[in-house]
Design an enzyme around this catalytic site. Sequence first.
Site, mmCIF file in Angstrom:
data_model
loop_
_atom_site.group_PDB
_atom_site.id
_atom_site.type_symbol
_atom_site.label_atom_id
_atom_site.label_comp_id
_atom_site.label_asym_id
_atom_site.label_seq_id
_atom_site.Cartn_x
_atom_site.Cartn_y
_atom_site.Cartn_z
ATOM 1 N N GLU A 1 47.410 34.262 24.140
ATOM 2 C CA GLU A 1 46.557 35.294 23.568
ATOM 3 C C GLU A 1 46.894 36.127 22.261
ATOM 4 O O GLU A 1 47.265 37.159 22.296
ATOM 5 C CB GLU A 1 46.623 36.580 24.790
ATOM 6 N N PRO A 2 47.144 35.112 21.193
ATOM 7 C CA PRO A 2 47.666 35.620 20.189
ATOM 8 C C PRO A 2 46.511 36.595 19.177
ATOM 9 O O PRO A 2 45.198 36.160 19.461
ATOM 10 C CB PRO A 2 47.800 34.341 19.209
ATOM 11 N N GLY A 3 46.782 37.526 18.800
ATOM 12 C CA GLY A 3 45.983 38.389 17.960
ATOM 13 C C GLY A 3 46.490 38.404 16.601
ATOM 14 O O GLY A 3 45.940 37.776 15.789
ATOM 15 N N CYS B 1 42.944 65.275 5.553
ATOM 16 C CA CYS B 1 43.550 66.618 5.543
ATOM 17 C C CYS B 1 44.812 66.414 6.573
ATOM 18 O O CYS B 1 44.662 67.239 7.334
ATOM 19 C CB CYS B 1 42.788 67.765 5.997
ATOM 20 N N GLU B 2 45.805 65.658 6.378
ATOM 21 C CA GLU B 2 46.949 65.278 7.209
ATOM 22 C C GLU B 2 48.034 64.807 6.513
ATOM 23 O O GLU B 2 47.630 63.990 5.828
ATOM 24 C CB GLU B 2 46.816 64.423 8.450
ATOM 25 N N GLY C 1 51.610 38.356 21.087
ATOM 26 C CA GLY C 1 52.881 38.958 20.715
ATOM 27 C C GLY C 1 53.567 38.334 19.746
ATOM 28 O O GLY C 1 54.683 38.857 19.065
ATOM 29 N N TYR D 1 44.439 44.752 13.765
ATOM 30 C CA TYR D 1 44.671 46.066 14.052
ATOM 31 C C TYR D 1 44.298 47.146 13.051
ATOM 32 O O TYR D 1 45.016 48.036 12.712
ATOM 33 C CB TYR D 1 46.086 46.529 14.594
ATOM 34 N N TYR E 1 52.705 53.986 13.603
ATOM 35 C CA TYR E 1 53.904 53.188 13.702
ATOM 36 C C TYR E 1 54.838 53.316 12.646
ATOM 37 O O TYR E 1 55.755 52.649 12.864
ATOM 38 C CB TYR E 1 53.599 51.854 14.192
HETATM 39 N N1 LLP Z 1 47.283 40.101 25.372
HETATM 40 C C1 LLP Z 1 47.620 41.448 25.746
HETATM 41 C C2 LLP Z 1 47.390 41.668 27.303
HETATM 42 C C3 LLP Z 1 47.626 42.588 24.847
HETATM 43 O O1 LLP Z 1 48.222 43.691 25.402
HETATM 44 C C4 LLP Z 1 47.989 42.170 23.458
HETATM 45 C C5 LLP Z 1 47.984 43.484 22.573
HETATM 46 C C6 LLP Z 1 47.606 40.945 23.021
HETATM 47 C C7 LLP Z 1 47.459 39.641 23.918
HETATM 48 C C8 LLP Z 1 47.713 40.437 21.447
HETATM 49 O O2 LLP Z 1 48.977 40.983 21.004
HETATM 50 P P1 LLP Z 1 49.391 40.243 19.507
HETATM 51 O O3 LLP Z 1 49.417 38.595 19.641
HETATM 52 O O4 LLP Z 1 48.335 40.813 18.569
HETATM 53 O O5 LLP Z 1 50.645 40.794 19.235
HETATM 54 N N2 LLP Z 1 47.951 48.297 17.504
HETATM 55 C C9 LLP Z 1 49.375 47.678 17.520
HETATM 56 C C10 LLP Z 1 49.333 46.554 18.226
HETATM 57 C C11 LLP Z 1 49.047 46.822 19.954
HETATM 58 C C12 LLP Z 1 49.155 45.384 20.756
HETATM 59 C C13 LLP Z 1 48.376 45.518 21.900
HETATM 60 N N3 LLP Z 1 48.270 44.501 22.783
HETATM 61 C C14 LLP Z 1 49.658 47.401 16.175
HETATM 62 O O6 LLP Z 1 48.895 47.476 15.146
HETATM 63 O O7 LLP Z 1 50.535 46.963 15.718
#
Ligand code: LLP
Length: 409
Positions: free
Chosen positions: A271-273, A340-341, A236, A369, A314
Site C-alpha cells: 500500500e505505498p503512497g 495569521c500563525e 511506508g 500529503y 511535522y
Molecule cells: N497504508 C496505511 C494503512 C496507512 O495508514 C498509510 C499511511 C499508508 C498505507 C501509506 O503510507 P505511505 O506509503 O505513504 O508512507 N501525513 C503524513 C503521513 C501519514 C501516513 C498515514 N498512513 C505525512 O505527511 O508525512
Amino acid sequence: MHDFRYKSGKLYCEGVSVEKIARKVGTPVYIYSKKTLRDHYRKLKDAFVSVKPLICFSMKANSNLSVCRTLVREGSGLDVVSGGELYRALLTGVNPQKVVYAGVGKTEKEVRQAIRARILFFNVESMPELELINKVARSMRRRADLCIRVNPDVSAHTHHYITTGTEENKFGIDFHAAKALFRRAKDFPNVRIVGLHVHIGSQITIAAPFKKTIKKVFSFIDANRLDVKYLNIGGGLGIVYDKEKPQSALKFADAILPILRKRRGLGIILEPGRFIAGNAGILLTRVTYIKKARRKRFAIVDAGMNDLVRPSLYDAHHTILPAHAKKRRREVYDIVGPICESGDFLAKKRRIESLASGDLLAVMGAGAYGFTMSSNYNSRPRAAEVLVNGGRFSVVRRRETYADLVKYE
Ligand code: LLP
C-alpha cells in the site's frame, strides 16, 4: 527519481516549464508529473515481480482523480480509508476487487457502502469493528472478507506522528487479541478472515523494521496454524526530501522477498503512497514580498500552511528551488505563508539564491500529503492541481473560487 529538471536555468516538469504553468494557471499550484507517477509504480511492480503483488496506491497521499486514474490504468489497485476515498476510487474506474479499506473508525454507512461496492477486503482494526461488519453484511445477506490489522509492536524509526506499529498507537490489534479474534471468528458467519495486515509507519528509510514485522507476522501465523490467503504489508517506504538515503524499490524487495518467497501461494499486497506520489509533485508558489527584519529575512509567499501543512505539522523539510535559477548571491530566508500563525512556514533558515518579489519557488516532494491535507483556513481557496504529460499539461482540479468557499453555507 523524478522528472523536474532545469533546462537553461529554468525548472521544467517533463517538457513543460513551470513558469508557463504559473502564467496560465496562477499560483499556488500543485504540479504532478505523469511520467514520474508511472515510473515509481513500475519500479515497485518490477522489483516485486516474483511474488506478483497487488499494489494498492494509498489514496490518502494523493486522491486527485486524474493522478489515481493514471495509476489505475497501469494496473494499480487503491487503498482507501474513508467512504469519501472509496467514492473517489470508484470514479477512477478501478476494479473494486483491487480496493482495500483500512482505518480505525469505519462507520456503519461506510461499511455498507464498501460491501455494496464489492471491494476486495476490509483491513479490520478492532473487535467491535469486526462485529459491525458482520452485522451489516448479515443485513445485506452478504459475506465480507477481512484482513486483521495486527500491531506488531515494531518501531519504524520515523517521526513519532507517523509511526503506527507500536503499542502506543491506536492502530491494529496486538497478537494476543488477534489470536482470540481468530478463535472467535466462527461466531461471525457473515465475515471471512482472509489475511493479515500490517502498516508500521511512514517515511521509513530502512528495511529492517519491515523485515522484523514480517517475520513476527509469520511466527504468529505458524504458531497458531492460521490459514491465510493474503498478507498486506502496508505502505511506508521513505523518499528523499533532503539528504535522506532511502532504500530503492529493488533494495527493499531484496530485503524482504526472501522471507515472502518461502510462502508460495500467499497473495502479497503493498500500500505505498508517498513512494509513488511524493517526488512526483511540487507546490509552485510566488514570492509576494521580501521583508527584512532586524535579525531575519522573510520571503513571504502566496502558499501557506493551508496549502502544505507538513512543515508546520511535522517540521518536515522540503527542498525549495527557484523556478528560474539566476545564479544570484545566496541569502538565508524564512520562507513563510500569508496565514495569521507563527507556525505558518514552508522552510526556516533556508539558504537560497537571493529572492525578489514575483519570483517563483518550487517546493519539492509535495506530491504526497500535500493537496490532500490542505484546507481553507483563513478562507483561502484551495490551490489548483495540474498534471503534466510530456510537453502538455492539464488542470486536473481547478482553483477554488470565493463562491466555492461559501457554497455550503
Ligand atoms: N497504508 C496505511 C494503512 C496507512 O495508514 C498509510 C499511511 C499508508 C498505507 C501509506 O503510507 P505511505 O506509503 O505513504 O508512507 N501525513 C503524513 C503521513 C501519514 C501516513 C498515514 N498512513 C505525512 O505527511 O508525512
